[in-house]
Design a protein around this motif. Structure first.
Motif, PDB file in Angstrom:
ATOM      1  N   PHE A  83      34.935  42.961  54.110  1.00  0.00           N
ATOM      2  CA  PHE A  83      35.101  43.843  52.966  1.00  0.00           C
ATOM      3  C   PHE A  83      36.045  43.211  51.929  1.00  0.00           C
ATOM      4  O   PHE A  83      37.012  42.533  52.289  1.00  0.00           O
ATOM      5  CB  PHE A  83      35.653  45.197  53.405  1.00  0.00           C
ATOM      6  CG  PHE A  83      34.757  45.920  54.372  1.00  0.00           C
ATOM      7  CD1 PHE A  83      33.688  46.674  53.913  1.00  0.00           C
ATOM      8  CD2 PHE A  83      34.979  45.832  55.738  1.00  0.00           C
ATOM      9  CE1 PHE A  83      32.852  47.345  54.800  1.00  0.00           C
ATOM     10  CE2 PHE A  83      34.145  46.499  56.635  1.00  0.00           C
ATOM     11  CZ  PHE A  83      33.090  47.250  56.165  1.00  0.00           C
ATOM     12  N   PHE A  84      35.755  43.466  50.659  1.00  0.00           N
ATOM     13  CA  PHE A  84      36.547  42.943  49.545  1.00  0.00           C
ATOM     14  C   PHE A  84      36.855  44.078  48.587  1.00  0.00           C
ATOM     15  O   PHE A  84      35.974  44.880  48.261  1.00  0.00           O
ATOM     16  CB  PHE A  84      35.763  41.836  48.823  1.00  0.00           C
ATOM     17  CG  PHE A  84      36.381  41.396  47.526  1.00  0.00           C
ATOM     18  CD1 PHE A  84      37.565  40.682  47.507  1.00  0.00           C
ATOM     19  CD2 PHE A  84      35.774  41.698  46.311  1.00  0.00           C
ATOM     20  CE1 PHE A  84      38.141  40.272  46.306  1.00  0.00           C
ATOM     21  CE2 PHE A  84      36.339  41.299  45.101  1.00  0.00           C
ATOM     22  CZ  PHE A  84      37.526  40.578  45.107  1.00  0.00           C
ATOM     23  N   GLN A  85      38.109  44.149  48.154  1.00  0.00           N
ATOM     24  CA  GLN A  85      38.513  45.185  47.208  1.00  0.00           C
ATOM     25  C   GLN A  85      38.174  44.724  45.797  1.00  0.00           C
ATOM     26  O   GLN A  85      38.933  43.996  45.160  1.00  0.00           O
ATOM     27  CB  GLN A  85      40.004  45.476  47.345  1.00  0.00           C
ATOM     28  CG  GLN A  85      40.461  46.724  46.594  1.00  0.00           C
ATOM     29  CD  GLN A  85      39.868  48.011  47.160  1.00  0.00           C
ATOM     30  OE1 GLN A  85      39.657  48.121  48.369  1.00  0.00           O
ATOM     31  NE2 GLN A  85      39.598  48.976  46.302  1.00  0.00           N
ATOM     32  N   HIS A  86      37.023  45.134  45.309  1.00  0.00           N
ATOM     33  CA  HIS A  86      36.546  44.723  43.995  1.00  0.00           C
ATOM     34  C   HIS A  86      37.306  45.488  42.907  1.00  0.00           C
ATOM     35  O   HIS A  86      37.507  46.703  43.036  1.00  0.00           O
ATOM     36  CB  HIS A  86      35.050  45.011  43.881  1.00  0.00           C
ATOM     37  CG  HIS A  86      34.364  44.365  42.732  1.00  0.00           C
ATOM     38  ND1 HIS A  86      34.496  44.822  41.441  1.00  0.00           N
ATOM     39  CD2 HIS A  86      33.544  43.276  42.663  1.00  0.00           C
ATOM     40  CE1 HIS A  86      33.785  44.056  40.635  1.00  0.00           C
ATOM     41  NE2 HIS A  86      33.198  43.105  41.342  1.00  0.00           N
ATOM     42  N   PRO A  87      37.755  44.800  41.844  1.00  0.00           N
ATOM     43  CA  PRO A  87      38.568  45.488  40.832  1.00  0.00           C
ATOM     44  C   PRO A  87      37.844  46.614  40.099  1.00  0.00           C
ATOM     45  O   PRO A  87      38.490  47.536  39.595  1.00  0.00           O
ATOM     46  CB  PRO A  87      38.938  44.356  39.854  1.00  0.00           C
ATOM     47  CG  PRO A  87      37.946  43.272  40.108  1.00  0.00           C
ATOM     48  CD  PRO A  87      37.579  43.376  41.551  1.00  0.00           C
ATOM     49  N   ASP A  88      36.522  46.553  40.040  1.00  0.00           N
ATOM     50  CA  ASP A  88      35.761  47.583  39.318  1.00  0.00           C
ATOM     51  C   ASP A  88      35.013  48.540  40.243  1.00  0.00           C
ATOM     52  O   ASP A  88      34.777  49.697  39.885  1.00  0.00           O
ATOM     53  CB  ASP A  88      34.741  46.928  38.374  1.00  0.00           C
ATOM     54  CG  ASP A  88      35.394  46.005  37.362  1.00  0.00           C
ATOM     55  OD1 ASP A  88      36.458  46.395  36.829  1.00  0.00           O
ATOM     56  OD2 ASP A  88      34.871  44.899  37.126  1.00  0.00           O
ATOM     57  N   GLU A  89      34.641  48.088  41.427  1.00  0.00           N
ATOM     58  CA  GLU A  89      33.763  48.865  42.300  1.00  0.00           C
ATOM     59  C   GLU A  89      34.443  49.417  43.546  1.00  0.00           C
ATOM     60  O   GLU A  89      33.815  50.116  44.338  1.00  0.00           O
ATOM     61  CB  GLU A  89      32.572  48.002  42.737  1.00  0.00           C
ATOM     62  CG  GLU A  89      31.769  47.426  41.579  1.00  0.00           C
ATOM     63  CD  GLU A  89      30.683  46.480  42.049  1.00  0.00           C
ATOM     64  OE1 GLU A  89      30.099  46.718  43.125  1.00  0.00           O
ATOM     65  OE2 GLU A  89      30.423  45.483  41.346  1.00  0.00           O
ATOM     66  N   GLY A  90      35.715  49.108  43.729  1.00  0.00           N
ATOM     67  CA  GLY A  90      36.366  49.511  44.962  1.00  0.00           C
ATOM     68  C   GLY A  90      35.952  48.594  46.105  1.00  0.00           C
ATOM     69  O   GLY A  90      35.493  47.467  45.890  1.00  0.00           O
ATOM     70  N   GLU A  91      36.098  49.065  47.333  1.00  0.00           N
ATOM     71  CA  GLU A  91      35.804  48.212  48.492  1.00  0.00           C
ATOM     72  C   GLU A  91      34.295  48.002  48.645  1.00  0.00           C
ATOM     73  O   GLU A  91      33.532  48.952  48.697  1.00  0.00           O
ATOM     74  CB  GLU A  91      36.368  48.837  49.769  1.00  0.00           C
ATOM     75  CG  GLU A  91      36.290  47.896  50.967  1.00  0.00           C
ATOM     76  CD  GLU A  91      36.995  48.449  52.191  1.00  0.00           C
ATOM     77  OE1 GLU A  91      38.055  47.918  52.562  1.00  0.00           O
ATOM     78  OE2 GLU A  91      36.469  49.412  52.778  1.00  0.00           O
ATOM     79  N   ILE A  92      33.891  46.730  48.698  1.00  0.00           N
ATOM     80  CA  ILE A  92      32.484  46.391  48.896  1.00  0.00           C
ATOM     81  C   ILE A  92      32.334  45.556  50.155  1.00  0.00           C
ATOM     82  O   ILE A  92      33.263  44.858  50.567  1.00  0.00           O
ATOM     83  CB  ILE A  92      31.897  45.623  47.682  1.00  0.00           C
ATOM     84  CG1 ILE A  92      32.644  44.309  47.450  1.00  0.00           C
ATOM     85  CG2 ILE A  92      31.926  46.494  46.431  1.00  0.00           C
ATOM     86  CD1 ILE A  92      32.026  43.429  46.392  1.00  0.00           C
ATOM     87  N   ASP A  93      31.161  45.634  50.767  1.00  0.00           N
ATOM     88  CA  ASP A  93      30.862  44.879  51.981  1.00  0.00           C
ATOM     89  C   ASP A  93      30.183  43.572  51.569  1.00  0.00           C
ATOM     90  O   ASP A  93      29.018  43.567  51.144  1.00  0.00           O
ATOM     91  CB  ASP A  93      29.947  45.700  52.895  1.00  0.00           C
ATOM     92  CG  ASP A  93      29.703  45.031  54.246  1.00  0.00           C
ATOM     93  OD1 ASP A  93      30.096  43.858  54.419  1.00  0.00           O
ATOM     94  OD2 ASP A  93      29.109  45.685  55.129  1.00  0.00           O
ATOM     95  N   ILE A  94      30.903  42.467  51.689  1.00  0.00           N
ATOM     96  CA  ILE A  94      30.364  41.162  51.287  1.00  0.00           C
ATOM     97  C   ILE A  94      29.119  40.816  52.097  1.00  0.00           C
ATOM     98  O   ILE A  94      28.175  40.205  51.582  1.00  0.00           O
ATOM     99  CB  ILE A  94      31.434  40.062  51.450  1.00  0.00           C
ATOM    100  CG1 ILE A  94      32.589  40.305  50.478  1.00  0.00           C
ATOM    101  CG2 ILE A  94      30.837  38.668  51.223  1.00  0.00           C
ATOM    102  CD1 ILE A  94      33.759  39.351  50.652  1.00  0.00           C
TER     103      ILE A  94
END
Length: 274
Positions: A83-94
């Motif tokens: 998981f990555f904390q995307h600055p615009d989308e919140g947490e996303i599953d890579i």
């Protein structure tokens, strides 16, 4: 910023045949003998906070370089999630991103610095540093201005017109670091970036990285086989053996309380003054 849950990577034509054997507690050599599949990483979980230097260390074959390549999916994980904390989308599953979204993640949010520098010999130092910005589609003047700023930061401000062949190994590694920083990616993946350098240059680069980190506050995943290096730069250290994380903690925790004989052997020769 980065969170890994149960990440497993098995190399081979039929990785699914190895999963039940892993769950049954069999080791890498047994699984390879029975199935022909090679276990690179097994059931690894950890989290990296924004702005910290998270070091993954272990000997050759421990799985550390495989793991970092799973983070940005240069290697596709066999199981688990990242998981990555995307600055615009919140947490996303890579692990669930489409190819296009994965390319965008690598372009804008996740840079990588390799052990072998990976500089383009036909490009000037300035154009090497600006390469990631070129991929992002930035205008020539803008990318050269920003690349020059990064060269200044790593102490190579006067070398922009030179070519990689004119630089020493330590200088080439500084160019690689500047290129990784230039894209303004929030996460920097570094795979044994200083291991090919002479000891004194290596220590200088570690100090340079710490100074830059204090200035820019990037989140860094750093791979090394050198515990002194890990102690010197890491906020947290994950020690790997046989594809697993066997201890995770601050440098002080690992130094004072090694949990296994394998970790204790590392700590026995560590420099606590790092």
């Amino acid at each position: 910023m980065i969170r890994a849950e149960g990440v497993t990577k098995i190399f081979g034509s039929a990785p699914e045949t190895a999963l039940p054997l892993l769950e049954a507690g069999k080791g890498k050599s047994e699984i390879q003998a029975e199935t022909g599949q090679v276990v690179g990483v097994h059931d690894v979980s950890f989290s990296v906070e924004p702005g910290e230097v998270f070091v993954i260390m272990g000997l050759s074959g421990s799985g550390k370089s495989t793991l970092i390549r799973c983070i940005n999916r240069l290697f596709e994980p066999t199981a688990g999630h990242i998981f990555f904390q995307h600055p615009d989308e919140g947490e996303i599953d890579i692990t669930g991103l489409s190819d296009e979204r994965l390319r965008m993640l690598r372009k804008h949010h996740m840079s990588m610095v390799f052990q072998n520098f990976a500089l383009f010999p036909h490009r000037s130092v300035l154009d090497n540093v600006a390469y990631g910005l070129e991929v992002q589609g930035k205008a020539r003047d803008e990318r050269h201005r920003h690349a020059q700023e990064m060269l200044e930061m790593v102490g190579l401000g006067d070398w922009g017109k030179a070519y990689p062949s004119e630089l020493s190994g330590g200088m080439q590694q500084r160019v690689g670091l500047a290129r990784g920083l230039a894209t303004d990616a929030s996460v920097l993946l570094m795979d044994e970036p200083f291991s090919a350098l002479d000891p004194l240059i290596k220590v200088n680069m570690q100090q340079e990285l710490k100074k830059i980190q204090q200035q820019l506050g990037r989140t860094i995943l750093f791979i090394t086989h050198d515990l002194d290096e890990a102690m010197r730069i890491g906020d947290h250290i994950a020690i790997m053996e046989e594809g697993k994380i066997i201890q995770l903690g601050t440098p002080e925790e690992i130094l004072v309380n090694p949990r296994t004989e394998y970790v204790a052997r590392f700590v026995e020769h560590a420099d606590p003054t790092g």
